[in-house]
Design an enzyme around this catalytic site. Structure first.
Site, PDB file in Angstrom:
ATOM      1  CG  ASP A  27      -3.426   6.646  13.959  1.00 36.35           C
ATOM      2  OD1 ASP A  27      -3.692   5.281  14.132  1.00 36.35           O
ATOM      3  OD2 ASP A  27      -2.568   7.071  14.069  1.00 36.35           O
ATOM      4  CG  ASP A  31      -0.670   2.845  14.003  1.00 36.17           C
ATOM      5  OD1 ASP A  31      -1.178   3.522  13.888  1.00 36.17           O
ATOM      6  OD2 ASP A  31      -0.563   1.622  13.964  1.00 36.17           O
ATOM      7  CG  ASP A  35      -7.059   2.870  13.560  1.00 32.66           C
ATOM      8  OD1 ASP A  35      -8.068   3.329  13.441  1.00 32.66           O
ATOM      9  OD2 ASP A  35      -5.856   3.075  14.256  1.00 32.66           O
ATOM     10  CG  ASP A 104     -10.242  -3.772  -2.572  1.00 34.08           C
ATOM     11  OD1 ASP A 104     -10.043  -4.563  -3.579  1.00 34.08           O
ATOM     12  OD2 ASP A 104     -10.300  -2.620  -2.719  1.00 34.08           O
ATOM     13  CG  ASP A 212      -7.180  -5.531  -6.898  1.00 31.73           C
ATOM     14  OD1 ASP A 212      -7.097  -4.256  -6.888  1.00 31.73           O
ATOM     15  OD2 ASP A 212      -6.252  -6.381  -7.261  1.00 31.73           O
ATOM     16  CD  GLU A 271      -8.584  -2.271 -10.410  1.00 26.60           C
ATOM     17  OE1 GLU A 271      -8.035  -1.264 -10.370  1.00 26.60           O
ATOM     18  OE2 GLU A 271      -8.268  -3.253 -10.092  1.00 26.60           O
ATOM     19  CG  HIS A 343      -6.436   2.666  -4.278  1.00 28.12           C
ATOM     20  ND1 HIS A 343      -7.762   2.377  -4.903  1.00 28.12           N
ATOM     21  CD2 HIS A 343      -5.833   1.707  -4.248  1.00 28.12           C
ATOM     22  CE1 HIS A 343      -7.604   1.137  -5.262  1.00 28.12           C
ATOM     23  NE2 HIS A 343      -6.463   0.878  -4.927  1.00 28.12           N
ATOM     24  CG  ASP A 344      -4.853   1.913  -7.941  1.00 22.76           C
ATOM     25  OD1 ASP A 344      -4.075   2.012  -7.038  1.00 22.76           O
ATOM     26  OD2 ASP A 344      -5.729   1.241  -8.298  1.00 22.76           O
TER      27      ASP A 344
HETATM   28  C1  NOJ Z   1      -5.508  -2.597  -8.523  1.00 18.48           C
HETATM   29  C2  NOJ Z   1      -5.652  -2.005  -7.332  1.00 18.48           C
HETATM   30  O1  NOJ Z   1      -6.396  -0.961  -7.190  1.00 18.48           O
HETATM   31  C3  NOJ Z   1      -4.109  -1.650  -6.795  1.00 18.48           C
HETATM   32  O2  NOJ Z   1      -3.930  -0.490  -6.042  1.00 18.48           O
HETATM   33  C4  NOJ Z   1      -3.277  -2.494  -6.805  1.00 18.48           C
HETATM   34  O3  NOJ Z   1      -1.936  -2.247  -6.688  1.00 18.48           O
HETATM   35  C5  NOJ Z   1      -3.500  -3.810  -7.957  1.00 18.48           C
HETATM   36  N1  NOJ Z   1      -4.666  -3.924  -8.389  1.00 18.48           N
HETATM   37  C6  NOJ Z   1      -2.889  -4.943  -7.277  1.00 18.48           C
HETATM   38  O4  NOJ Z   1      -3.716  -5.588  -6.799  1.00 18.48           O
END
Ligand code: NOJ
Length: 571
Positions: A27, A31, A35, A104, A212, A271, A343-344
């Protein structure tokens, strides 16, 4: 062998991609939210790590219902993250360091605030009505009441996949949040608009796209009910939207309209939840011109039963079987993406390693095993530090819409809050989203303000400053792995043979290119073990390319020890 079938390997076969989740990386303005300028200020760190490509999770204007995966303008930058000029500067600075930038691309759905959806929703005869999936109430039911949805599909973020729109008296489809309506790819105007937008980004200097949930864009018509498993509330729509009937056509068209002619410089990665090896081979067969590689989910689903919150112990044999099958399936044509983290996903050290006593060693082991497979490795921010899951105490500590919705729905349906929390703590996506740990100071050097999600308290020990200063750190181990891929051709291009498939703790495989053979052998346990390889004794006398236990070279592997040996063999 690969060298034979692919005489001139694509550039990304020797590359390593680093994923930045902008919200949580750095950051610059205090905030509490990361960023673009923050990312630019850390490019030297990434350059030092040696990565080739930077994948940026979404930075587009967005109501942030799903942290930017709900986009309201595909051709801008959310003020939270900065400006288009900041992005241009980031791209220029990355390029100056030889780092490509991949954006992305989230086009299965938009935000409900995207002007396309705002128009689509405005009336049943709006020209953009058909850009999304609008359907009437199920015949014989009361509009807006549970059970009147056009199909029985559940959304990935709990609840039904349809939202009733009072004003027009119809439902729209949203496979994710109700604020992420699905685009109708059957409509050629939608596809053209997406292609135009992608070309605009390429003209701006980006080097490719991470697409995505791209295997969800083709839905099987007519939309209809899915099977409801025992105990489930909703039907499974997956068979109708995962790799649907027109998916190959849509991707080939996108390639022809956007990528063709630039293949030698760009990277496209799709993905694809639920994709099989056979499908992946088709998607990534260079002759078909669809995508360069896919993200598959099989290996990150082995510790889950009926859905992601149903936790199961991971059997190492199952992991080897799965990854081995993918190596084999894409050996002759196609290409693997290699990842433990993104990130998932929860942090791999907590999930597959030992995030206590052997944190450093098991983080290095995981990196070693992954990077020595055939494919393009992805490093997720903080993985190179061995970052671990966060100590979330209560539901209030979570921010992710998936976790928060799941908690609410599960508890409403009678689940024990403590059990639901336990699953969130283990599998929840916020584990990956706590701020990057730059140093030992308050908020880990991520922000001078209040971070949008709490920093992991272990940052006093686990942080980039300490890791860069310590030649024995996870960071420097990853740096060596990345270097190996570039300097030892067998790492990128050798063929792959899985060894000891039934061994419950040892992960071992060879890679072979011409007269060079590499052995990777790793102990996925806290107890010493002697690998049962028939030629282990011979390997012990060969060159040790890389290891994670200083001075170790004997027949026994220590707890969480991993080694890479190299030898010359007859052709
Ligand atoms: C896959 C992404 O990696 C995830 O973070 C997102 O919530 C879903 N697709 C919906 O876009």
């Amino acid at each position: 062998m690969i060298g034979v079938t692919q005489p001139e390997p694509a550039w990304w076969t020797t590359s390593v991609v680093y994923q930045v989740y902008p919200r949580s990386f750095a950051d610059s303005d205090g905030d509490g939210i990361g960023d673009l300028r923050g990312i630019t200020s850390r490019l030297d760190y990434l350059h030092r790590l040696g990565i080739d490509v930077l994948w940026l999770s979404p930075i587009y204007p967005s109501p942030q219902d799903d942290n930017g995966y709900d986009i309201s303008d595909y051709q801008g930058v959310d003020p939270l993250f900065g400006t288009l000029a900041d992005l241009d500067e980031l791209i220029a600075q990355a390029h100056a360091r030889g780092i490509k930038v991949v954006m992305d691309l989230v086009v299965n759905h938009t935000s409900d605030e995207h002007p396309w959806f705002v128009e689509s929703r405005s009336s049943t005869d709006n020209p953009r009505r058909d850009w999304y999936w609008w359907r009437p109430t199920r015949p014989g039911t009361v509009p807006g009441e549970p059970g009147s949805e056009p199909t029985n599909w559940g959304s990935f973020f709990s609840g039904p996949a349809w939202e009733y729109d009072e004003a027009s008296g119809e439902y729209f489809l949203h496979l994710f949040s109700r604020r992420q309506p699905d685009l109708n790819w059957e409509n050629p105007e939608v596809r053209k608009a997406v292609h135009r937008m992608m070309r605009w980004w390429l003209d701006r200097g980006v080097d490719g796209f991470r697409m995505d949930v791209i295997n969800m864009i083709s839905k099987e018509l007519p939309l209809r009910d899915g099977v409801v498993s025992p105990g489930a509330v909703h039907g499974d729509g997956g068979p109708f939207y995962l790799c649907g009937p027109r998916i190959h056509e849509f991707l080939a068209e996108m390639h022809a309209e956007v990528v063709a002619g630039h293949e030698s410089t760009l990277l496209t990665v799709g993905e694809m939840p639920g994709v099989t090896v056979e499908q992946a081979r088709m998607f990534t067969d260079p002759a078909r011109h669809e995508v360069d590689m896919v993200f598959q989910f099989e290996h990150v689903s082995l510790d889950q039963g009926d859905g992601k919150w149903d936790l199961r112990p991971l059997e190492l044999t199952a992991l080897k079987h799965s990854l081995g099958r993918w190596q084999e399936g894409l050996a002759e044509s196609g290409w693997n993406s290699l990842y433990w983290n993104n990130h998932d996903q929860p942090r791999a050290v907590s999930r597959f390693g030992d995030d206590g006593e052997h944190r450093v060693r098991s983080a290095k082991l995981l990196g070693t095993v992954l990077h020595l497979h055939r494919g393009t490795p992805y490093v997720y921010q903080g993985e190179e530090l061995g970052m671990v899951n966060a100590p979330f105490a209560a539901i209030e500590d979570f921010r992710d819409i998936e976790s928060v919705n799941h908690y609410r729905h599960a508890v409403e349906l009678g689940a024990q809050p403590a059990e639901v929390l336990d699953a969130l703590r283990t599998m929840g996506r916020d584990n990956a989203r706590t701020p990057m740990q730059w140093d030992a100071s308050t908020h880990a050097g991520f922000t001078s303000g209040t971070p949008w999600i709490a920093v992991n308290p272990d940052h006093v020990e686990v942080n980039a400053e300490a890791a860069v200063a310590d030649p024995d750190s996870v960071f420097h181990h990853y740096r060596r792995l990345i270097e190996l891929r570039r300097t030892v051709p067998a790492v990128a291009h050798g063929d792959f043979t899985m060894l000891l498939p039934d061994d419950p703790v040892v992960y071992a495989f060879t890679r072979r290119l011409d007269d060079v053979e590499l052995l990777t052998v790793a102990n996925f346990s806290g107890e010493p073990v002697r690998p049962g390889l028939p030629d282990w004794q011979e390997w012990l006398g060969t060159e040790l390319l890389l290891g994670n236990v200083a001075g170790s070279s004997g027949p026994e592997l220590a707890a969480w020890e991993a080694r890479v040996h190299r030898r010359t063999v007859a052709r």
